[in-house]
Each structure stands twice: as structure tokens, then as C-alpha cells.
Design a protein around this motif. Sequence first.
Motif, PDB file in Angstrom:
ATOM      1  N   PRO A  85      -1.009  -4.039   5.317  1.00  0.00           N
ATOM      2  CA  PRO A  85      -0.776  -3.276   4.092  1.00  0.00           C
ATOM      3  C   PRO A  85      -0.657  -4.162   2.853  1.00  0.00           C
ATOM      4  N   GLN A  86      -0.030  -5.355   3.022  1.00  0.00           N
ATOM      5  CA  GLN A  86       0.092  -6.251   1.876  1.00  0.00           C
ATOM      6  C   GLN A  86      -1.272  -6.784   1.447  1.00  0.00           C
ATOM      7  N   LEU A  87      -2.113  -7.112   2.434  1.00  0.00           N
ATOM      8  CA  LEU A  87      -3.468  -7.573   2.118  1.00  0.00           C
ATOM      9  C   LEU A  87      -4.271  -6.485   1.418  1.00  0.00           C
ATOM     10  N   HIS A  88      -4.120  -5.247   1.872  1.00  0.00           N
ATOM     11  CA  HIS A  88      -4.827  -4.131   1.256  1.00  0.00           C
ATOM     12  C   HIS A  88      -4.443  -4.004  -0.218  1.00  0.00           C
ATOM     13  N   GLY A  92      -6.687  -5.101  -3.887  1.00  0.00           N
ATOM     14  CA  GLY A  92      -6.917  -4.149  -4.963  1.00  0.00           C
ATOM     15  C   GLY A  92      -7.341  -2.763  -4.526  1.00  0.00           C
ATOM     16  N   ALA A  93      -7.247  -2.472  -3.212  1.00  0.00           N
ATOM     17  CA  ALA A  93      -7.727  -1.176  -2.732  1.00  0.00           C
ATOM     18  C   ALA A  93      -6.717  -0.068  -2.979  1.00  0.00           C
ATOM     19  N   VAL A  94      -5.445  -0.332  -2.674  1.00  0.00           N
ATOM     20  CA  VAL A  94      -4.432   0.717  -2.744  1.00  0.00           C
ATOM     21  C   VAL A  94      -3.061   0.071  -2.558  1.00  0.00           C
ATOM     22  N   LEU A  95      -2.037   0.695  -3.102  1.00  0.00           N
ATOM     23  CA  LEU A  95      -0.670   0.251  -2.875  1.00  0.00           C
ATOM     24  C   LEU A  95      -0.124   1.006  -1.674  1.00  0.00           C
ATOM     25  N   GLN A 140     -10.927   3.305   3.105  1.00  0.00           N
ATOM     26  CA  GLN A 140      -9.566   2.815   3.321  1.00  0.00           C
ATOM     27  C   GLN A 140      -9.005   3.275   4.664  1.00  0.00           C
ATOM     28  N   ILE A 141      -9.368   4.478   5.096  1.00  0.00           N
ATOM     29  CA  ILE A 141      -8.989   4.931   6.441  1.00  0.00           C
ATOM     30  C   ILE A 141      -9.620   4.014   7.480  1.00  0.00           C
ATOM     31  N   GLY A 142     -10.873   3.643   7.225  1.00  0.00           N
ATOM     32  CA  GLY A 142     -11.542   2.712   8.128  1.00  0.00           C
ATOM     33  C   GLY A 142     -10.830   1.372   8.178  1.00  0.00           C
ATOM     34  N   TYR A 143     -10.410   0.887   6.995  1.00  0.00           N
ATOM     35  CA  TYR A 143      -9.704  -0.395   6.939  1.00  0.00           C
ATOM     36  C   TYR A 143      -8.419  -0.343   7.756  1.00  0.00           C
ATOM     37  N   ALA A 144      -7.606   0.686   7.523  1.00  0.00           N
ATOM     38  CA  ALA A 144      -6.331   0.798   8.243  1.00  0.00           C
ATOM     39  C   ALA A 144      -6.557   0.863   9.744  1.00  0.00           C
TER      40      ALA A 144
END
Length: 550
Positions: A85-88, A92-95, A140-144
Motif C-alpha cells: 500500500p505504501q508503494l502504491h 502516485g496511484a492512490v492513497l 489498481q484492483i489488479g495491482y492489489a
Amino acid sequence: MGDLLSLLRFNADSGHIWLDEHRMMLLHTRALAELRKELLDSLGVKRARGLLIRMGFASGQRDGELAVKERRGGMPVEQAFMLGPQLHSIEGAVLVEKIHVELDMASKHFFGEFLWTNSWECEAHIADFGYGEDPQCWQQIGYASGYTSAFVGRLVAFKEIECRSMGDSQCRIVGQPAEDWHDDEYVDYFRPQRIGEKLIDFNIGLEHLRAVQPRREYDNKLVGVSPGFRAAFDLLRSAANSAITVLLLGETGVGKEVFARWLHDNGPRASGPFIAVNCAAIPSELIEAELFGVEKGAYTGAHHARAGRFERAHNGTLFLDETGDLPLATQVKLLRVLQTGEIERLGSEEPLKLNVRIVAATNVNLQQAMQAGKFRSDLFYRLNTFPITIPPLRERTADIAPLVQRFVDKFCELYGKKLRGLTDRALRDVLAHPWPGNIRELENVIERAVLLAPEGGTIEALHLWGTGSGQQVDKQIDASGQVTLRRGDALAGLCEQVLEQQIDLASLEQRLLQTAMQRAKGNLSKAARLLGITRPQLAYRLKKEGLPAA
């Protein structure tokens, strides 16, 4: 977060950005948004969604490998997992905000719930397609999912159960092992697809016309997609075709008159008059004459008979704004009108039968006013037949972007300007503002910004608040490393810096005088204008400090 930032390195000489041993890139979100839009236009919703999810999944896997490396270095398991989550956020993708995490590496059990703020993908989709019925943070769902799968060692799939693109106030995601969803069609999005062969087999253009998500419609006057707005609007719509008295409640500036006018325009009285009266703006000694009319000679100065607002609203709608400010004597007469449907002009004993629909509005807590003896309980219960509470703008942030666009279009047309909308930073600034004046304040800010922005350009943060407002927008990194945009008082910020650096007042004044004289190139009058004082005052201060006056 500090350790992660130390892994991020910029090498302008070689053209590289590195996160540990992974090469990174900086891209404009608008460029990514254009690519996303083109994928939707070319492939249709389903295939574009799958492709974007798998792109995010691959990116998440790379960062997951980095987190696994940190865990093997001795970092506690959950702390290592939260690197994702910190890397995300850093990327710059989302907080990301953690709500709940269950993680057991031995059994490979995982369950997690997170909140997302400032999703670039959400913002891009809303800008290009508006609001819809399905969540849109696909990449972002894919990233998580990719990150968690790499970390846990099994396929974990996240789902977005709330999304700003659906009108929710925030994005909320839940993740668990893929098989626990019992949804093979959804899990297939995370598995590799041979999309090239499918593009040959299907006519993508025709399928796109059937499948691309439509922009959610909203009324041409009432703008809103948030749950709070939709709940209020559904009540309004259900009352439109009846004659029931409606009481609109909410803070100043939330749009009560716009709601009342929509009710009139979409009901059986649409062809009749719509008369609005602000009860708080009329002196108490004149309010009855304004509402009920007067006969000639009713009082000194009444040289002609005059119809009141009730008569003018016959066969239409009378909107009584700020009803909570009515004098008690007028409340009695208003109650009688509501009960009988008849009015009497001042100075007349002949009742007039009228057909008027009443829509009342107030920002006053009428129940508290009743307890204080300022509002009659019988009138309250008569008006409160069909109450509708309009939420403040700070509780319907999903409505801010479409409202901004509405006002930009309105004032560009009014002032004959062409603008490209708001910059990303300006829009974030608008979304972060609490808007105590609600929609009315937002409209005023956008009008000023349209006037200040250059022709053919974009509205920047400085255009929103004006150069003399004392407002500024800057970056703030908190203790957790979260980067946000903060708007504050520029003068207060300067004072804090002066105190922190222990600059004495005499030195500050002397340097300020010197800087003003340098900027004015020795012109005493110009320097005085820069400092906001008179020329004699400046000359006195320069002499006092022993500084040259020219």
C-alpha cells in the motif's frame, strides 16, 4: 515509508528512475487516461477491463517480490505486507488506508479491507465517461491482487465494493483467496488471456456500441450522483406529481431553491407561475403585505390595491425560503392559509380562494426553534408533511466534479471564454476544500476562476482562490509518508517559518524593507505600494532603520 523512499533513485544522466532494482517511469495521468479511454473505445468494456486488471496485476507482482525480499531480511510479516500500500501511494496511484488485515503465512490465509482516496483511475474514468453503475479502478484492483498474490504465495483477488465512479464518497476494496469468491467469471480477469486471437474472432466495434458504459444521466438543472443526493432526489421525484406541501431542509447554499424549482417544473403545475420569496429578507412589518397583499387605504401610503405573493402564485408554486425566520404573527396567518386555502388582503374582509402549492425551506432547526418559542408547533407539523433533507456539499464529494464542470461551462458561455477545465492540482484542491458555503460558494469560486484563467488555458489553483486571498496550495508529507495537497493561510505559514527559524522581528522588518526597495528599484512610492503602506510611512521606517530612502 522512509526506508522505501531511500530505495527510490532518480538518475537524470542515464535517464533512469529506480525503485530498488526495478526500473520505474513517471507518466502524466492524463496520458494514461487517454490510453485507458482508447482501450475502452477499441476493445469494449469487458476486454479492456481484463487487460487493465492484468497490467496492474503484473505491476503488483513486481512490488510484491520487493516486499518478500524485505520480509526475508527480518521485517515483521504485516509490516512487510504494508509496504505494498505504501508503494502504491509513492507511485502516485492512490492513497491507501488499512481497515482490517488477516494474514497467516503458514496456512496462506489472507483477508483484507482497505479504503482508497485520490484514485487516479477513478478521476480519469469520471472525466471521460461520467458516473456509472460499476466500479472502475481496474488497474489498481489488479495491482492489489498481484501484490498480495506474490506476497502470500497463492492467487488472491480483490474486489471493489464501493467506488467514487458509482457516486460513493470513497473507494473500498476487499481481498481474499480467489476461490473464496465463488465467481469464476470474475477470477478469470486475473488469468492471462490470448486477446489477439479474440480480436480476430469478434467485431469489436459493434460490440463496443452495445457494451461501453453509458454516462449516467442527471437532470439538466440538478447535478448529483452521490448516495446522499440520490436519496434526496428520489424523495423529490416521488412528490412531484402531487400537491403535498414539501419542506426542504439543509444548510445555506445547498440548492434548496433549485430543488423547489425542479419540483415545480416537473409537476402538473409546470405551466403556472413559480414565485419565490425570501422570508428573512423582508422587514417584519412588511412581510404580511408581501405575502397576502393589501387593499387601497389599508394603511398610510397604501394608495393602490396590490396582490401578494400568494395571489401571484395562483395555480402554481409558492417557494417560502427561510421559513424559520417568519415572525410569530405571520406564522399564525400562514397556518390558516395552509388549512383553508384562503387568504385575506390587509384591509379586506373578503377571503380569496387560491390554488397554490407550498414548498417551504429553512436552514434553521425548527424543533429547536419550537422549544425556544420562536416557531409554532402546529405550523411545523403542517409544513413537515413531506420533509426532504439536502446534504451539505462536504458529504457529497462525488458531486463536486460534475458541479465544477457545470459551472465552468456556464461561466465560459456567460463571459465568452474557452477553457480546458481545471488542472489536476486545482481539482484536488477543490475536492479537499470543506465548502462551508456549499454549492453557492463553489459557484462563486468557479466564476472568479473563469475570469482569472487565461483564454484557452486551464484553471489553476491560484485562479480558484485569487492572488489576494491569502490561500495557497502546497505539498505536505505527514509522519506516515502520505503526500497530500494542503491549502492554508499563506501568512500563517510564513509566521510559523519565522518562529521556527528564530528570526527576530527587527531583522525581519529590515530585510522586508530592503527587499521591497530592491524590487521597486529604489522607487519609494512603488515600494510603499508593495508593502501596503503610505510613502511617508515607508520613508519614516527607512530612516528609523538607517536605510537609504532612494
